[in-house]
Design a protein around this motif. Structure first.
Motif, PDB file in Angstrom:
ATOM      1  N   GLU A  39       0.848  -1.183   0.000  1.00  0.00           N
ATOM      2  CA  GLU A  39       0.000   0.000   0.000  1.00  0.00           C
ATOM      3  C   GLU A  39       0.889   1.239   0.000  1.00  0.00           C
ATOM      4  N   LEU A  40       0.679   2.115  -0.983  1.00  0.00           N
ATOM      5  CA  LEU A  40       1.525   3.291  -1.175  1.00  0.00           C
ATOM      6  C   LEU A  40       0.666   4.526  -1.381  1.00  0.00           C
ATOM      7  N   THR A  41       1.155   5.687  -0.935  1.00  0.00           N
ATOM      8  CA  THR A  41       0.434   6.931  -1.162  1.00  0.00           C
ATOM      9  C   THR A  41       1.400   8.053  -1.517  1.00  0.00           C
ATOM     10  N   ARG A  42       0.840   9.066  -2.179  1.00  0.00           N
ATOM     11  CA  ARG A  42       1.560  10.310  -2.433  1.00  0.00           C
ATOM     12  C   ARG A  42       0.539  11.427  -2.426  1.00  0.00           C
ATOM     13  N   ARG A  43       0.815  12.478  -1.639  1.00  0.00           N
ATOM     14  CA  ARG A  43      -0.102  13.612  -1.548  1.00  0.00           C
ATOM     15  C   ARG A  43       0.496  14.817  -2.263  1.00  0.00           C
ATOM     16  N   GLN A  44      -0.316  15.403  -3.145  1.00  0.00           N
ATOM     17  CA  GLN A  44       0.084  16.612  -3.850  1.00  0.00           C
ATOM     18  C   GLN A  44      -1.007  17.644  -3.670  1.00  0.00           C
ATOM     19  N   ASP A  45      -0.702  18.704  -2.923  1.00  0.00           N
ATOM     20  CA  ASP A  45      -1.688  19.724  -2.566  1.00  0.00           C
ATOM     21  C   ASP A  45      -2.864  19.055  -1.863  1.00  0.00           C
ATOM     22  N   ASN A  46      -4.051  19.166  -2.401  1.00  0.00           N
ATOM     23  CA  ASN A  46      -5.235  18.600  -1.745  1.00  0.00           C
ATOM     24  C   ASN A  46      -5.696  17.299  -2.392  1.00  0.00           C
ATOM     25  N   VAL A  47      -4.812  16.675  -3.163  1.00  0.00           N
ATOM     26  CA  VAL A  47      -5.143  15.432  -3.874  1.00  0.00           C
ATOM     27  C   VAL A  47      -4.257  14.301  -3.368  1.00  0.00           C
ATOM     28  N   LEU A  48      -4.869  13.140  -3.118  1.00  0.00           N
ATOM     29  CA  LEU A  48      -4.137  11.963  -2.649  1.00  0.00           C
ATOM     30  C   LEU A  48      -4.113  10.899  -3.736  1.00  0.00           C
ATOM     31  N   GLU A  49      -2.904  10.434  -4.076  1.00  0.00           N
ATOM     32  CA  GLU A  49      -2.741   9.293  -4.984  1.00  0.00           C
ATOM     33  C   GLU A  49      -2.462   8.048  -4.143  1.00  0.00           C
ATOM     34  N   MET A  50      -2.966   6.913  -4.590  1.00  0.00           N
ATOM     35  CA  MET A  50      -2.790   5.671  -3.834  1.00  0.00           C
ATOM     36  C   MET A  50      -2.586   4.514  -4.790  1.00  0.00           C
ATOM     37  N   MET A  51      -1.729   3.594  -4.403  1.00  0.00           N
ATOM     38  CA  MET A  51      -1.522   2.376  -5.175  1.00  0.00           C
ATOM     39  C   MET A  51      -1.570   1.187  -4.217  1.00  0.00           C
ATOM     40  N   GLU A  52      -2.256   0.123  -4.654  1.00  0.00           N
ATOM     41  CA  GLU A  52      -2.402  -1.074  -3.828  1.00  0.00           C
ATOM     42  C   GLU A  52      -2.079  -2.316  -4.635  1.00  0.00           C
ATOM     43  N   LEU A  53      -1.503  -3.301  -3.969  1.00  0.00           N
ATOM     44  CA  LEU A  53      -1.356  -4.642  -4.518  1.00  0.00           C
ATOM     45  C   LEU A  53      -2.031  -5.581  -3.542  1.00  0.00           C
ATOM     46  N   LYS A  54      -3.049  -6.312  -4.026  1.00  0.00           N
ATOM     47  CA  LYS A  54      -3.792  -7.235  -3.168  1.00  0.00           C
ATOM     48  C   LYS A  54      -3.924  -8.586  -3.864  1.00  0.00           C
ATOM     49  N   MET A  55      -4.272  -9.601  -3.094  1.00  0.00           N
ATOM     50  CA  MET A  55      -4.400 -10.938  -3.665  1.00  0.00           C
ATOM     51  C   MET A  55      -5.453 -11.721  -2.884  1.00  0.00           C
ATOM     52  N   TYR A 115      -4.620   1.771  -9.012  1.00  0.00           N
ATOM     53  CA  TYR A 115      -4.131   3.146  -8.956  1.00  0.00           C
ATOM     54  C   TYR A 115      -5.343   4.047  -8.780  1.00  0.00           C
ATOM     55  N   MET A 116      -5.344   4.848  -7.716  1.00  0.00           N
ATOM     56  CA  MET A 116      -6.498   5.678  -7.391  1.00  0.00           C
ATOM     57  C   MET A 116      -6.051   7.096  -7.061  1.00  0.00           C
ATOM     58  N   VAL A 117      -6.896   8.040  -7.426  1.00  0.00           N
ATOM     59  CA  VAL A 117      -6.687   9.441  -7.084  1.00  0.00           C
ATOM     60  C   VAL A 117      -7.969   9.944  -6.455  1.00  0.00           C
ATOM     61  N   GLY A 118      -7.856  10.626  -5.299  1.00  0.00           N
ATOM     62  CA  GLY A 118      -9.056  11.070  -4.618  1.00  0.00           C
ATOM     63  C   GLY A 118      -8.887  12.400  -3.920  1.00  0.00           C
ATOM     64  N   SER A 119     -10.000  13.076  -3.685  1.00  0.00           N
ATOM     65  CA  SER A 119     -10.052  14.325  -2.925  1.00  0.00           C
ATOM     66  C   SER A 119     -11.514  14.617  -2.632  1.00  0.00           C
ATOM     67  N   LYS A 120     -11.780  15.762  -2.019  1.00  0.00           N
ATOM     68  CA  LYS A 120     -13.158  16.155  -1.754  1.00  0.00           C
ATOM     69  C   LYS A 120     -13.894  16.372  -3.080  1.00  0.00           C
ATOM     70  N   PRO A 121     -15.212  16.141  -3.088  1.00  0.00           N
ATOM     71  CA  PRO A 121     -15.965  16.277  -4.341  1.00  0.00           C
ATOM     72  C   PRO A 121     -15.792  17.622  -5.035  1.00  0.00           C
ATOM     73  N   GLU A 122     -15.584  18.687  -4.268  1.00  0.00           N
ATOM     74  CA  GLU A 122     -15.417  19.996  -4.907  1.00  0.00           C
ATOM     75  C   GLU A 122     -14.077  20.116  -5.646  1.00  0.00           C
ATOM     76  N   ASN A 123     -13.171  19.146  -5.423  1.00  0.00           N
ATOM     77  CA  ASN A 123     -11.872  19.148  -6.105  1.00  0.00           C
ATOM     78  C   ASN A 123     -11.844  18.152  -7.256  1.00  0.00           C
ATOM     79  N   ARG A 124     -13.016  17.850  -7.808  1.00  0.00           N
ATOM     80  CA  ARG A 124     -13.127  16.846  -8.873  1.00  0.00           C
ATOM     81  C   ARG A 124     -12.182  17.130 -10.040  1.00  0.00           C
ATOM     82  N   ALA A 125     -12.117  18.388 -10.467  1.00  0.00           N
ATOM     83  CA  ALA A 125     -11.274  18.725 -11.611  1.00  0.00           C
ATOM     84  C   ALA A 125      -9.801  18.445 -11.314  1.00  0.00           C
ATOM     85  N   ALA A 126      -9.365  18.745 -10.084  1.00  0.00           N
ATOM     86  CA  ALA A 126      -7.969  18.480  -9.708  1.00  0.00           C
ATOM     87  C   ALA A 126      -7.680  16.985  -9.697  1.00  0.00           C
TER      88      ALA A 126
END
Length: 776
Positions: free
Chosen positions: A439-455, A543-554
């Motif tokens: 499980e990995l993450t990277r935060r850039q400003d108000n956006v969080l990127e995440m990567m997971e490997l599961k089995m 691979y996922m990118v998430g933030s608050k709904p008002e930051n959808r464009a970001a």
């Protein structure tokens, strides 16, 4: 104790209706998931003896011949998309013209215009939907003259037109026989089929059907080569300005939906200041420039976001009508995308217009259109002539140093040995799920990127419902199965499903977005999920990118960058290192025969009146005693005594309607899960005391299903009895297939009943459940 004491404790009551005896064996057409149905969900029966026509049109959902000695009957069906304007000229809808005027118009457009002799024009209602029916006849000359009569039924449902045609033909000398067979249409083949029609609705995941457009060579495109999709049912128009490349519209009652693609001859150096490009003004200044350019007393900009489209800098905005603006006339709400291209300013506008007095209808229509049309159109934009990334001016992701992750020795991976690379700069976390490896993450400003490997473990049978494997389901069916799983998730939108291979292993790539609520936190998530089948293991790389709904464009902007850099680097690095060992393990496991204590016999329900035209079959223990007088909805019931205990198995078929199905199965428009569970409890409880109940939604061979375990108590013959059961409920359109496996005994022998039920499941019932099949 009687052997069939089991039957006194079996499921009783609930959703039963009288058996319907068809005049001849029939089968069922279900249009759900069929692309030719254009999203219409409809079921219809037709005689089993029908033979596929050799001259079937490519647009026909159904084309069957029913040959006789001297005549040939046929049945054909198509679904068209129809503009809502003018429906009142033809169909008996609200506000329609009078019957005489409509029928004269029908004769003109469908008869005279095609040199056809129309007769017996009449209004009908089929499953509550307005329809028109008429007859027509033909005669051909030549050496072997033919005479043919046809009955055409056209049903309107929203903007879908169902065209059902029944024909009888034969040689000209057999005209009287042809007419005699045709005269029996309503009481025979045609009438039975029409009477069985049930329309469930429009699949939201399918409608509207999209088609492609390419601007290459268009005189108004100014050299810009862009591809996009637009709704196939919409009307194309040549109207527009000198900058208009594509204009499409659809009238829906009080509102009109519009889509416009335009290219403006604006020098890139001049428009650069409007976009998030190196050297351009601050975001606030750029937003003010847009407002000055585009706002007016009638409309204002409520949203401006910097995004990227196919690697090009872009701006997404929403325009809304000003409250208290125009007292009369039309008002518009729109979602617009402006894209910075070296050859001009590209604008894609997705809008809804209505009279000022119909603002509620406008808002409702825009909400539906934004999800069903605007997003797919914007997501489809691809530029064939875009400049290289460094020349576009858009910010580029930094090159990453990659780190190798190896599953060797990891307890979750077991025997599976694989490797994947990930960006060294990302932060590693202990997996929060039991099947997690990385499980990995990277935060850039108000956006969080995440990567997971599961089995997780996955059998070959279950894998066939997910992956494009030999002997598995078609992609269309797999997509439909997945959508039925996912549709209960709030605000989820599936973007795409693609079959791929990864290092020689079958895989699929899912793109989706959703609004995810956890406690008090709500996030908008855009995700790409790679699923790989590896030796009865399901490998997830997300691979996922998430933030608050008002930051959808970001979120969308960051996802677009990650999709071009992080995803290829990580997904493309996945390697499976012990394929031979995993294949050998699977082969040895599947070679083992199931533990079955009895010989099984085949129970085929085809033609059994208790089956209500269900074409199903399954295996049941051959040595068990069969009940010679089963209940009304019971196809087969068998029991086997074991001392004071009795093992029982039952196959039931119940008549269902749409409301009843939605109260049990996870179908479109189904009741919430909690209410469906409560309904099942009531269904299983008449005359019984329910001691334990657990039910789960599942998919059985591509069909929605529910698997339940229950424990009940009841007084029978002066004795308190205890029963442990497993029930498989499977959706079959107008029927519910119920397979029940039980063990019953005196209440003081609960432990013995529980133990015998475990053995009964393993040796008899699980093989029986797995053997159930639907004969097409």
């Amino acid at each position: 104790m009687k052997v069939f004491l089991v039957r006194a404790l079996l499921l009783a009551g609930g959703l039963m209706s009288s058996v319907v005896f068809a005049q001849e064996p029939v089968t069922w057409l279900d249009t759900t998931g069929n692309p030719l149905a254009k999203g219409l969900q409809m079921r219809m029966s037709y005689p089993l003896r029908g033979q596929p026509s050799d001259s079937r049109d490519k647009d026909e959902i159904l084309s069957l011949n029913f040959p006789g000695k001297e005549v040939l009957e046929s049945l054909e069906m198509k679904v068209y998309l129809m503009d809502s304007r003018g429906m009142g000229d033809i169909f008996p809808v609200k506000g329609a013209k009078d019957r005489k005027t409509r029928h004269a118009y029908i004769k003109k457009i469908w008869g005279d215009a095609h040199q056809k002799n129309l007769s017996s024009i009449q209004d009908r209602f089929v499953d509550g939907q307005p329809a028109i029916q008429f007859d027509e006849s033909f005669s051909t000359g030549g050496d072997r003259p033919v005479y043919l009569v046809r009955r055409v039924l056209r049903i309107i449902y929203q903007d879908r037109l169902v065209d059902l045609a029944y024909s009888v033909g034969g040689r000209a000398e057999n005209r009287n026989l042809v007419d005699a067979v045709f005269a029996q249409a309503e009481g025979g083949l045609f009438g039975q089929s029409v009477g069985s029609i049930r329309i469930a609705g429009i699949e939201s995941s399918v409608a509207p059907v999209m088609t492609g457009f390419d601007s290459t060579g268009h005189p108004q495109a100014k050299g810009v080569e862009v591809k996009l999709v637009y709704p196939e049912s919409w009307q194309l128009s040549l109207k527009g300005t000198k900058n208009t490349v594509l204009f499409a519209s659809m009238h829906r009652g009080a509102v009109t939906e519009k889509l416009n693609l335009a290219v403006y001859a604006a020098p890139p150096d001049e428009t650069k200041a409007l976009f998030d490009i190196k050297g351009s003004p601050a975001k606030k200044v750029r937003q003010q420039k847009w407002q000055k350019m585009l706002e007016s007393p009638e409309k204002r900009i409520s949203l401006i976001d910097d995004v990227t489209v196919d690697g090009l800098p872009a701006v997404l905005m929403e325009k809304v009508p000003v409250e208290g603006g125009k007292a009369m006339g039309r008002v518009t709400k729109s979602r617009e995308m402006f894209i910075h291209h070296p050859k001009g300013l590209v604008a894609v506008t997705c809008a809804v217009t209505a009279n000022n007095g119909n603002r509620k209808e406008l808002e409702k229509a825009f909400s539906v259109m934004e999800k069903g049309v605007c997003r797919p159109v914007f997501d489809s934009l691809v530029f064939a002539d875009k400049p290289p990334p460094e020349a576009s001016g858009a910010a580029q992701p930094n090159a990453e140093t990659m780190t190798l992750f190896d599953t060797a020795g990891h307890p979750v991976a077991g025997m599976a040995h694989l490797q994947v690379r990930y960006p060294k700069s990302w932060q590693s976390h202990p997996p929060h799920e039991k099947d997690g490896l990385l499980e990995l993450t990277r935060r850039q400003d108000n956006v969080l990127e995440m990567m997971e490997l599961k089995m997780a473990d996955l059998s070959q049978e279950d894998a066939a419902s997910i992956f494009g494997m030999e002997g598995g389901l078609s992609q269309k069916t797999r997509l439909e199965v997945a959508r039925k799983y996912m549709k209960d998730m709030r605000d989820i939108r599936v973007v795409s499903l693609k079959d791929v291979t990864v290092d020689g292993q079958p895989a699929t790539v899912w793109d989706f977005e959703k609004v995810h609520a956890t406690g008090k936190v709500t996030l908008f998530v855009r995700a790409k999920v790679l699923m790989v089948y590896y030796g009865e293991k399901l490998v997830f790389l997300n691979y996922m990118v998430g933030s608050k709904p008002e930051n959808r464009a970001a979120v969308l902007k960051q996802f677009a960058q990650g999709e071009r850099s992080i995803v290829p680097a990580c997904f493309g690095s996945l390697r499976f290192l012990n394929k031979a060992e995993m294949a050998k393990q699977v082969k040895e496991k599947n070679r083992k025969a199931p533990v079955v204590s009895n010989a099984f016999s085949l129970v085929d329900a085809t033609g059994n009146p208790q089956a209500k035209n269900a074409r199903i079959r399954l295996l049941m223990p051959a040595g068990w005693e069969s009940n010679p007088s089963p209940a009304q909805d019971t196809v087969e019931e068998r029991a086997s005594p074991d001392g004071l205990l009795v093992k029982g198995i039952t196959l039931n078929v119940y008549k269902m309607d749409d409301a009843a199905n939605r109260s049990i199965f996870a179908l479109k428009g189904a009741l919430p899960e909690k209410e469906r569970r409560a309904h099942l409890r009531k269904l299983y409880q008449p005359g019984l005391t329910l001691l334990g109940f657990d039910a789960q939604d599942t998919v059985f061979k591509g069909r929605p299903a529910v698997l339940s375990d229950l424990a009940v108590s009841r007084s029978a013959g002066g004795m308190q009895m205890y029963m442990k059961s497993r029930v498989l409920e499977v959706y079959d359109g107008e029927r519910r297939i119920t397979v029940l496996c039980s063990t019953v005994g005196p209440e003081e022998m609960k432990k013995e009943v529980d133990a015998l039920q475990v053995e009964n499941l393993e040796k008899n019932c699980n093989p029986m459940f797995e053997s159930l099949e639907f004969v097409e």
